[in-house]
Design a protein around this motif. Structure first.
Motif, PDB file in Angstrom:
ATOM      1  N   GLN A  39       5.539  31.868 -11.459  1.00 35.02           N
ATOM      2  CA  GLN A  39       5.758  33.195 -10.207  1.00 35.02           C
ATOM      3  C   GLN A  39       5.253  34.542 -11.062  1.00 35.02           C
ATOM      4  OE1 GLN A  39       7.083  32.640  -7.423  1.00 35.02           O
ATOM      5  NE2 GLN A  39       7.027  34.722  -6.815  1.00 35.02           N
ATOM      6  N   ALA A  40       5.419  34.539 -12.097  1.00 32.82           N
ATOM      7  CA  ALA A  40       4.711  35.735 -12.601  1.00 32.82           C
ATOM      8  C   ALA A  40       3.377  36.254 -12.691  1.00 32.82           C
ATOM      9  CB  ALA A  40       5.413  35.958 -14.154  1.00 32.82           C
ATOM     10  N   VAL A  41       2.713  35.192 -12.631  1.00 34.16           N
ATOM     11  CA  VAL A  41       1.243  35.198 -12.758  1.00 34.16           C
ATOM     12  C   VAL A  41       0.577  35.099 -11.463  1.00 34.16           C
ATOM     13  CG1 VAL A  41       1.081  34.585 -15.065  1.00 34.16           C
ATOM     14  CG2 VAL A  41       0.786  32.901 -13.492  1.00 34.16           C
ATOM     15  N   GLN A  42       1.378  34.590 -10.418  1.00 40.87           N
ATOM     16  CA  GLN A  42       0.841  33.741  -9.276  1.00 40.87           C
ATOM     17  C   GLN A  42       0.215  34.990  -8.070  1.00 40.87           C
ATOM     18  OE1 GLN A  42       3.436  31.559  -7.035  1.00 40.87           O
ATOM     19  NE2 GLN A  42       2.240  30.854  -5.625  1.00 40.87           N
ATOM     20  N   PHE A  43       1.094  36.044  -8.272  1.00 36.79           N
ATOM     21  CA  PHE A  43       0.857  37.215  -7.515  1.00 36.79           C
ATOM     22  C   PHE A  43       0.032  38.440  -8.379  1.00 36.79           C
ATOM     23  CE2 PHE A  43       4.146  35.032  -5.220  1.00 36.79           C
ATOM     24  CZ  PHE A  43       3.622  34.736  -3.841  1.00 36.79           C
ATOM     25  N   GLY A  44      -0.696  38.133  -9.411  1.00 39.60           N
ATOM     26  CA  GLY A  44      -1.002  39.023 -10.043  1.00 39.60           C
ATOM     27  C   GLY A  44      -0.234  39.485 -11.231  1.00 39.60           C
ATOM     28  N   VAL A  45      -0.595  40.102 -12.281  1.00 35.46           N
ATOM     29  CA  VAL A  45      -0.005  40.492 -13.295  1.00 35.46           C
ATOM     30  C   VAL A  45       0.528  41.826 -13.478  1.00 35.46           C
ATOM     31  CG1 VAL A  45       0.151  40.576 -16.096  1.00 35.46           C
ATOM     32  CG2 VAL A  45      -1.050  38.495 -14.892  1.00 35.46           C
ATOM     33  N   THR A  46       1.758  42.218 -13.411  1.00 32.12           N
ATOM     34  CA  THR A  46       2.320  43.489 -13.700  1.00 32.12           C
ATOM     35  C   THR A  46       3.134  43.721 -14.746  1.00 32.12           C
ATOM     36  OG1 THR A  46       4.366  42.839 -12.413  1.00 32.12           O
ATOM     37  CG2 THR A  46       2.534  43.526 -10.872  1.00 32.12           C
ATOM     38  N   ALA A  47       3.289  44.908 -14.949  1.00 27.78           N
ATOM     39  CA  ALA A  47       4.234  45.236 -16.255  1.00 27.78           C
ATOM     40  C   ALA A  47       5.609  44.736 -16.108  1.00 27.78           C
ATOM     41  CB  ALA A  47       4.274  46.678 -16.497  1.00 27.78           C
ATOM     42  N   CYS A  93      22.108  33.176 -22.629  1.00 27.99           N
ATOM     43  CA  CYS A  93      20.739  32.837 -22.173  1.00 27.99           C
ATOM     44  C   CYS A  93      20.494  32.243 -20.625  1.00 27.99           C
ATOM     45  CB  CYS A  93      20.362  31.322 -23.178  1.00 27.99           C
ATOM     46  SG  CYS A  93      20.373  31.704 -24.963  1.00 27.99           S
ATOM     47  N   VAL A  94      21.334  31.612 -20.384  1.00 29.23           N
ATOM     48  CA  VAL A  94      21.407  31.124 -18.838  1.00 29.23           C
ATOM     49  C   VAL A  94      21.432  32.700 -18.059  1.00 29.23           C
ATOM     50  CG1 VAL A  94      22.752  29.937 -16.940  1.00 29.23           C
ATOM     51  CG2 VAL A  94      21.997  29.008 -19.311  1.00 29.23           C
ATOM     52  N   ALA A  95      22.457  33.324 -18.226  1.00 27.39           N
ATOM     53  CA  ALA A  95      22.593  34.496 -17.538  1.00 27.39           C
ATOM     54  C   ALA A  95      21.434  35.531 -17.847  1.00 27.39           C
ATOM     55  CB  ALA A  95      23.909  35.369 -17.775  1.00 27.39           C
ATOM     56  N   GLY A  96      20.755  35.606 -18.679  1.00 27.51           N
ATOM     57  CA  GLY A  96      19.656  36.052 -19.109  1.00 27.51           C
ATOM     58  C   GLY A  96      18.484  35.700 -18.365  1.00 27.51           C
ATOM     59  N   LEU A  97      18.465  34.507 -17.963  1.00 25.70           N
ATOM     60  CA  LEU A  97      17.296  33.786 -17.311  1.00 25.70           C
ATOM     61  C   LEU A  97      17.503  34.536 -15.960  1.00 25.70           C
ATOM     62  CD1 LEU A  97      14.653  32.041 -17.311  1.00 25.70           C
ATOM     63  CD2 LEU A  97      16.325  30.236 -16.748  1.00 25.70           C
ATOM     64  N   ALA A  98      18.381  34.295 -15.570  1.00 26.13           N
ATOM     65  CA  ALA A  98      18.707  34.666 -14.024  1.00 26.13           C
ATOM     66  C   ALA A  98      18.532  36.308 -13.753  1.00 26.13           C
ATOM     67  CB  ALA A  98      20.117  34.595 -13.624  1.00 26.13           C
ATOM     68  N   VAL A  99      18.868  36.901 -14.748  1.00 33.21           N
ATOM     69  CA  VAL A  99      18.432  38.587 -14.837  1.00 33.21           C
ATOM     70  C   VAL A  99      16.942  38.974 -14.700  1.00 33.21           C
ATOM     71  CG1 VAL A  99      18.899  40.627 -15.642  1.00 33.21           C
ATOM     72  CG2 VAL A  99      20.806  39.125 -15.406  1.00 33.21           C
ATOM     73  N   PHE A 100      16.450  38.204 -15.914  1.00 35.29           N
ATOM     74  CA  PHE A 100      14.988  38.290 -15.977  1.00 35.29           C
ATOM     75  C   PHE A 100      14.141  37.842 -14.926  1.00 35.29           C
ATOM     76  CE2 PHE A 100      16.247  37.454 -20.548  1.00 35.29           C
ATOM     77  CZ  PHE A 100      16.818  38.781 -20.824  1.00 35.29           C
ATOM     78  N   ALA A 101      14.590  36.633 -14.142  1.00 39.62           N
ATOM     79  CA  ALA A 101      13.886  36.420 -12.972  1.00 39.62           C
ATOM     80  C   ALA A 101      13.689  37.428 -11.905  1.00 39.62           C
ATOM     81  CB  ALA A 101      14.588  35.454 -12.408  1.00 39.62           C
ATOM     82  N   VAL A 102      14.679  38.327 -11.820  1.00 41.73           N
ATOM     83  CA  VAL A 102      14.824  39.487 -10.810  1.00 41.73           C
ATOM     84  C   VAL A 102      13.565  40.305 -11.196  1.00 41.73           C
ATOM     85  CG1 VAL A 102      15.764  41.461 -10.003  1.00 41.73           C
ATOM     86  CG2 VAL A 102      17.194  39.275 -10.335  1.00 41.73           C
ATOM     87  N   ALA A 103      13.122  40.657 -12.385  1.00 34.61           N
ATOM     88  CA  ALA A 103      11.984  41.405 -12.698  1.00 34.61           C
ATOM     89  C   ALA A 103      10.760  40.613 -12.541  1.00 34.61           C
ATOM     90  CB  ALA A 103      11.945  41.794 -14.360  1.00 34.61           C
ATOM     91  N   ILE A 104      10.852  39.478 -12.346  1.00 33.81           N
ATOM     92  CA  ILE A 104       9.495  38.630 -12.048  1.00 33.81           C
ATOM     93  C   ILE A 104       9.095  38.781 -10.791  1.00 33.81           C
ATOM     94  CG2 ILE A 104       8.465  36.378 -12.308  1.00 33.81           C
ATOM     95  CD1 ILE A 104       9.870  35.989 -14.804  1.00 33.81           C
ATOM     96  N   LEU A 105       9.876  38.606  -9.720  1.00 37.93           N
ATOM     97  CA  LEU A 105       9.813  38.694  -8.550  1.00 37.93           C
ATOM     98  C   LEU A 105       8.823  39.996  -8.054  1.00 37.93           C
ATOM     99  CD1 LEU A 105      13.197  37.531  -6.820  1.00 37.93           C
ATOM    100  CD2 LEU A 105      11.267  36.159  -7.266  1.00 37.93           C
ATOM    101  N   PRO A 106       8.077  39.691  -7.040  1.00 35.45           N
ATOM    102  CA  PRO A 106       7.353  41.006  -6.694  1.00 35.45           C
ATOM    103  C   PRO A 106       8.120  41.913  -5.663  1.00 35.45           C
ATOM    104  CG  PRO A 106       6.533  38.720  -5.582  1.00 35.45           C
ATOM    105  CD  PRO A 106       7.642  38.345  -6.338  1.00 35.45           C
TER     106      PRO A 106
END
Length: 106
Positions: A39-47, A93-106
């Motif tokens: 998902q992070a690379v699908q729509f272009g790489v952003t910071a 780790c599980v909660a962190g993955l959920a939080v980090f996924a928000v940063a990945i979404l465009p």
């Protein structure tokens, strides 16, 4: 007066089932981390996407470490119960993955 000994505990297959559950959970965690990377690379790489991807990889590595430790503990004849520290690390780790996924979404 004779000394009373506690009966020997027969864990049966419970440790093996728990070990397999940890492995299934690790596999599911890996799939989610890979999909997050896609998902992070699908729509272009952003910071923010790169930061989320890096933190997702870190959470994945942390969970692998926790799961590996627990699987090793379960291979002993009398496995120790899950410690609160290990449970908290897995939850983080599980909660962190959920939080980090928000940063990945465009």
């Amino acid at each position: 007066m004779t000394g009373h000994q506690a009966p020997t505990r027969d864990p049966g297959l419970q440790p093996e089932r728990t070990r397999l559950a940890w492995r299934r959970t690790t596999l599911a965690f890996t799939v989610v981390a890979v999909l997050a990377g896609r998902q992070a690379v699908q729509f272009g790489v952003t910071a923010p996407g790169l930061m989320g991807l890096a933190l997702t990889a870190l959470a994945w590595l942390g969970f692998l470490g926790v799961a590996h430790l627990r699987i090793q503990q379960l291979s002993t004849p009398r496995p120790a119960p899950l410690t609160p520290r290990t449970a908290l690390a897995a939850f983080a780790c599980v909660a962190g993955l959920a939080v980090f996924a928000v940063a990945i979404l465009p």
